[in-house]
Design a protein around this motif. Structure first.
Motif, PDB file in Angstrom:
ATOM      1  N   LYS A  13      28.842 -17.096  13.572  1.00  0.00           N
ATOM      2  CA  LYS A  13      28.828 -17.841  14.832  1.00  0.00           C
ATOM      3  C   LYS A  13      28.465 -16.911  15.990  1.00  0.00           C
TER       4      LYS A  13
ATOM      5  N   ASP B  61      24.773 -16.185  15.820  1.00  0.00           N
ATOM      6  CA  ASP B  61      23.992 -17.322  16.325  1.00  0.00           C
ATOM      7  C   ASP B  61      23.996 -17.357  17.855  1.00  0.00           C
ATOM      8  N   GLN B  62      25.150 -17.081  18.462  1.00  0.00           N
ATOM      9  CA  GLN B  62      25.232 -17.060  19.925  1.00  0.00           C
ATOM     10  C   GLN B  62      24.356 -15.943  20.499  1.00  0.00           C
TER      11      GLN B  62
ATOM     12  N   GLU C  87      21.715 -14.536  19.066  1.00  0.00           N
ATOM     13  CA  GLU C  87      20.304 -14.887  18.872  1.00  0.00           C
ATOM     14  C   GLU C  87      19.859 -15.931  19.893  1.00  0.00           C
ATOM     15  N   SER C  88      20.723 -16.880  20.185  1.00  0.00           N
ATOM     16  CA  SER C  88      20.394 -17.897  21.182  1.00  0.00           C
ATOM     17  C   SER C  88      20.217 -17.259  22.560  1.00  0.00           C
ATOM     18  N   ALA C  89      21.123 -16.351  22.913  1.00  0.00           N
ATOM     19  CA  ALA C  89      21.020 -15.663  24.201  1.00  0.00           C
ATOM     20  C   ALA C  89      19.751 -14.819  24.258  1.00  0.00           C
TER      21      ALA C  89
ATOM     22  N   SER D  37      16.896 -15.291  22.564  1.00  0.00           N
ATOM     23  CA  SER D  37      15.700 -16.141  22.702  1.00  0.00           C
ATOM     24  C   SER D  37      15.601 -16.711  24.119  1.00  0.00           C
ATOM     25  N   GLN D  38      16.735 -17.032  24.726  1.00  0.00           N
ATOM     26  CA  GLN D  38      16.721 -17.518  26.118  1.00  0.00           C
ATOM     27  C   GLN D  38      16.214 -16.420  27.056  1.00  0.00           C
TER      28      GLN D  38
END
Length: 166
Positions: free
Chosen positions: A80, A83-84, A86-88, A90-91
């Motif tokens: 988890k 994933d957070q 990686e999301s940050a 990509s943003q």
């Protein structure tokens, strides 16, 4: 079974009082009783050992299950978190790409560096240093003979792959 005085004779299953028994009979009966008690104690000890072994096995299995469960929970938490992150990331990459203003780059190039766009009739050559590349001429790539040879090689490769053992 009656005798002359009408007294009943005791059946043989009744034991004689200890004081009327012979001393050797008492010893034999005591030894038999001790053996029986020892056998009962041995069976009880075996039963206790089996219960202890089963309890220890159950405890070990439960502790292993708990360890595996805790490890799965840690993996899920780390997944988890990954994933957070990686999301940050990509943003941030998206924001960085959006922050690049091509008009501002062109303005800086023309005003500060004195560059200008080439005219339509001009040819611009850019030298890009490449260490790992191949050179091929148009004749080698586009020739009819080379096309037929590459087609035959391609078909042969498919046939070999079809009959090869995997």
């Amino acid at each position: 079974m009656e005798y002359g005085n009408l007294a009943y004779r005791l059946p043989e299953r009744y034991e004689e009082p200890i004081y009327r028994r012979k001393p050797q009979e008492n010893k034999v009966r005591i030894v038999k009783r001790n053996r029986e008690q020892m056998l009962i104690r041995g069976k009880n000890i075996r039963r206790i050992c089996v219960v202890i072994a089963v309890a220890m096995s159950a405890g070990f299995m439960i502790s292993e299950f708990v360890t595996v469960n805790e490890t799965h929970q840690k993996v899920a938490a780390l997944q988890k978190e990954l994933d957070q992150i990686e999301s940050a990331t990509s943003q941030m990459v998206f924001d960085m790409e959006q922050s690049v203003d091509l008009a501002e780059i062109e303005r800086q190039a023309t005003t500060r560096l004195g560059m200008q766009r080439p005219e339509k009739y001009q040819t611009v050559y850019v030298n890009v240093r490449q260490e790992d590349y191949t050179e091929s001429t148009a004749g080698e790539v586009e020739g009819i003979g080379n096309g037929i040879i590459s087609l035959i090689k391609n078909i042969g490769g498919h046939i070999v792959r079809f009959f090869s053992i995997k």
